[in-house]
Motif scaffolding. Structure first.
Motif, PDB file in Angstrom:
ATOM      1  N   GLU A   1       0.670  -1.208  -0.115  1.00 65.73           N
ATOM      2  CA  GLU A   1       0.015  -0.102  -0.118  1.00 65.73           C
ATOM      3  C   GLU A   1       1.114   1.216   0.127  1.00 65.73           C
ATOM      4  O   GLU A   1       0.322   2.173  -0.541  1.00 65.73           O
ATOM      5  N   SER A   2       2.098   1.130   0.371  1.00 70.57           N
ATOM      6  CA  SER A   2       3.037   2.528   0.559  1.00 70.57           C
ATOM      7  C   SER A   2       3.304   2.867  -0.780  1.00 70.57           C
ATOM      8  O   SER A   2       3.687   4.018  -1.090  1.00 70.57           O
ATOM      9  N   LYS A   3       3.421   1.831  -1.807  1.00 67.67           N
ATOM     10  CA  LYS A   3       3.695   2.216  -3.080  1.00 67.67           C
ATOM     11  C   LYS A   3       2.591   2.507  -4.151  1.00 67.67           C
ATOM     12  O   LYS A   3       2.714   2.932  -5.408  1.00 67.67           O
ATOM     13  N   CYS A   4       1.399   1.900  -3.735  1.00 67.37           N
ATOM     14  CA  CYS A   4       0.109   1.994  -4.554  1.00 67.37           C
ATOM     15  C   CYS A   4      -0.453   3.420  -5.023  1.00 67.37           C
ATOM     16  O   CYS A   4      -0.441   4.518  -3.723  1.00 67.37           O
ATOM     17  N   ILE A   5      -0.631   3.824  -5.883  1.00 68.59           N
ATOM     18  CA  ILE A   5      -0.928   5.092  -6.543  1.00 68.59           C
ATOM     19  C   ILE A   5      -2.629   5.126  -6.516  1.00 68.59           C
ATOM     20  O   ILE A   5      -3.256   6.086  -7.056  1.00 68.59           O
ATOM     21  N   ARG A   6      -3.264   4.063  -6.370  1.00 67.29           N
ATOM     22  CA  ARG A   6      -4.509   3.742  -6.622  1.00 67.29           C
ATOM     23  C   ARG A   6      -5.111   4.110  -7.946  1.00 67.29           C
ATOM     24  O   ARG A   6      -6.122   4.735  -8.049  1.00 67.29           O
ATOM     25  N   CYS A   7      -4.346   3.658  -9.005  1.00 65.08           N
ATOM     26  CA  CYS A   7      -4.942   4.057 -10.413  1.00 65.08           C
ATOM     27  C   CYS A   7      -5.646   2.920 -10.955  1.00 65.08           C
ATOM     28  O   CYS A   7      -6.563   3.420 -11.720  1.00 65.08           O
ATOM     29  N   GLY A   8      -5.707   1.852 -10.421  1.00 63.31           N
ATOM     30  CA  GLY A   8      -7.032   0.678 -10.850  1.00 63.31           C
ATOM     31  C   GLY A   8      -6.315   0.185 -12.069  1.00 63.31           C
ATOM     32  O   GLY A   8      -7.220  -0.597 -12.551  1.00 63.31           O
ATOM     33  N   LEU A   9      -5.170  -0.021 -12.328  1.00 65.54           N
ATOM     34  CA  LEU A   9      -4.623  -0.800 -13.581  1.00 65.54           C
ATOM     35  C   LEU A   9      -4.806  -2.047 -13.453  1.00 65.54           C
ATOM     36  O   LEU A   9      -5.206  -2.952 -14.210  1.00 65.54           O
ATOM     37  N   CYS A  10      -4.453  -2.555 -12.024  1.00 64.77           N
ATOM     38  CA  CYS A  10      -4.523  -4.119 -12.012  1.00 64.77           C
ATOM     39  C   CYS A  10      -6.056  -4.318 -11.759  1.00 64.77           C
ATOM     40  O   CYS A  10      -6.385  -5.577 -12.371  1.00 64.77           O
ATOM     41  N   TYR A  11      -6.878  -3.549 -11.445  1.00 68.29           N
ATOM     42  CA  TYR A  11      -8.260  -3.898 -11.202  1.00 68.29           C
ATOM     43  C   TYR A  11      -8.804  -4.278 -12.899  1.00 68.29           C
ATOM     44  O   TYR A  11      -9.635  -5.038 -13.191  1.00 68.29           O
ATOM     45  N   ILE A  12      -8.328  -2.997 -13.757  1.00 65.14           N
ATOM     46  CA  ILE A  12      -8.866  -3.097 -14.973  1.00 65.14           C
ATOM     47  C   ILE A  12      -8.235  -4.554 -15.885  1.00 65.14           C
ATOM     48  O   ILE A  12      -9.168  -5.044 -16.706  1.00 65.14           O
ATOM     49  N   PHE A  13      -6.958  -4.923 -15.398  1.00 62.46           N
ATOM     50  CA  PHE A  13      -6.494  -6.123 -16.321  1.00 62.46           C
ATOM     51  C   PHE A  13      -6.588  -7.250 -15.776  1.00 62.46           C
ATOM     52  O   PHE A  13      -5.945  -8.128 -16.224  1.00 62.46           O
TER      53      PHE A  13
END
Lengths: 97, 321
Positions: A43-55
């Protein structure tokens, strides 16, 4: 109480036309047991872009109330797409077990 | 240029959160086709009827007595998903006219793999497109019959080794070039034809949404990477689709009433070698063969550029007195 049948045991139990009336019932089967590598979300590196979610081909990654993304390990098959595509390198794959 | 800074970066968060293709389906790890289906269903929304030809997606999504679909779904034989889709669309029209169902826009969507579109289902697809039914046909092209164990299809690219034409001392794998099915659909004069790839999810979903709005037949050719059949690591599924687009092997464009337009123009192109070297099915290719593949890819790409840039069909034309 009568035990719930997992599949039709007799031909009379089969619906005409083999119709299935329970949408999304594939959720009953947990594909997580196929996994060899498990994704770890930092979570400290996550920028919350949601790319993992969409892919995610499984659609098993969801956003929690703070906006961070996490995989549902019941369904994650461990393909590694999320870790490979993550911009900020917040996801790493570690071997299961 | 986008008005909102980093719009593309954060666009995935703006998509519909509802899953119409539920987890628990039995697709292989890193299946690009399952991803494409999931994105397509997100773009289509709930007023949709799916007609599915036999193929990977039918096999992995409906393990009786369960189903991964949360939309009305019908499975039909290999050749006739387009015909059944036409029937569903006609039935909806009649039921709506008789007042038996709500008067709302329900789109019929036929999906098929490359076998069900390029080879077996082409004739039914052509008939449906010609009759002008109001439906969307999405072809998920993973470049072989992956469901039955990687057999050669009309969509298999030149030089790929499959189980029915394996590479060896006497053969380099498939000896023919890939059929350009999007171009065949353009020749039917349908309102909307597009090529898409789930490696560009926003672009793909926009195309599906656009096709949904057209009253008439529309066709989307979707390149979906198959890690199992292409012999690549499952994690590189998205990357491989991106390489296919950026090397010009599979350009992304749309044809709206005959007008060509690039939706993503990857110039300068990457060398095809970067795309080919990563895949096990092309492992046997010699540098000379790769050179010939490169020439052909550039030729095909230039033909497309000509169609996009050299559009004069809408210019004024004076007729003789």
């Amino acid at each position: 109480m009568e035990k719930k049948k997992k599949w039709p045991e007799d031909w009379q139990d089969v619906n005409p036309g083999l119709m299935v009336f329970r949408p999304g019932s594939a959720r009953e089967y947990h594909t997580g047991s196929w996994r060899a590598d498990r994704p770890i979300f930092d979570e400290s590196k996550c920028i919350r872009c949601g790319l993992c979610y969409i892919f995610c081909p499984e659609g098993c990654i969801s956003q929690d109330e703070r906006g961070y993304f996490h995989a549902d390990l019941d369904y994650c098959k461990g393909c590694g797409i999320c870790a490979h595509e993550c911009w900020s390198g917040a996801i790493t794959m570690v071997e299961e077990g | 240029m986008n008005i909102v800074e980093n719009f593309d970066l954060y666009a995935p968060k703006l998509t519909d959160k509802k899953e119409y293709f539920s987890p628990g389906h039995r697709a292989c790890q890193g299946c690009g086709e399952a991803l494409a289906i999931r994105l397509m269903c997100k773009a289509l929304g709930k007023d949709t009827i799916i007609v599915n030809a036999t193929g990977c997606m039918e096999v992995v999504s409906t393990m009786y007595p369960t189903t991964a679909w949360e939309l009305p779904w019908i499975h039909v034989a290999f050749p006739n998903s387009a015909s059944v889709g036409a029937g569903v669309e006609a039935a909806l029209k009649v039921l709506r006219r008789k007042g038996k169902i709500d008067d709302r826009d329900v789109k019929t969507v036929c999906i098929g793999g490359d076998g069900g579109t390029f080879d077996i289902g082409l004739q039914a697809l052509s008939g449906t497109m010609e009759r002008g039914h109001d439906l969307l046909y999405v072809c998920f092209d993973n470049e072989a019959y992956m469901n039955t164990g990687i057999q050669r299809s009309g969509a298999t690219p030149f030089g790929a080794s499959t189980t029915t034409n394996p590479a060896g001392s006497a053969s380099i794998g498939k000896n023919q070039w890939k059929k350009n099915v999007a171009e065949i659909m353009v020749a039917h004069n349908v309102p909307y034809v597009a090529t898409a790839c789930p490696s560009y999810p926003v672009d793909f979903m926009n195309k599906v949404k656009k096709a949904r709005e057209f009253k008439g037949p529309s066709f989307i050719h979707c390149m979906s990477v198959c890690p199992t059949g292409w012999r690549i690591p499952s994690a590189e599924c998205i990357k491989m689709g991106r390489l296919a687009v950026e090397s010009g092997v599979f350009p992304l464009y749309e044809v709206e009433n005959g007008r060509y337009r690039f939706t993503y123009r990857p110039e300068p192109l990457r060398p095809v070698e970067q795309y080919i070297k990563k895949q096990g099915r092309f492992r046997h290719l010699t540098p000379e063969t790769i050179e010939s593949v490169q020439k052909r890819v550039i030729l095909e790409y230039k033909k497309l550029v000509d169609r996009v840039d050299g559009l004069h069909s809408w210019d004024e034309l004076e007729l003789a007195d």
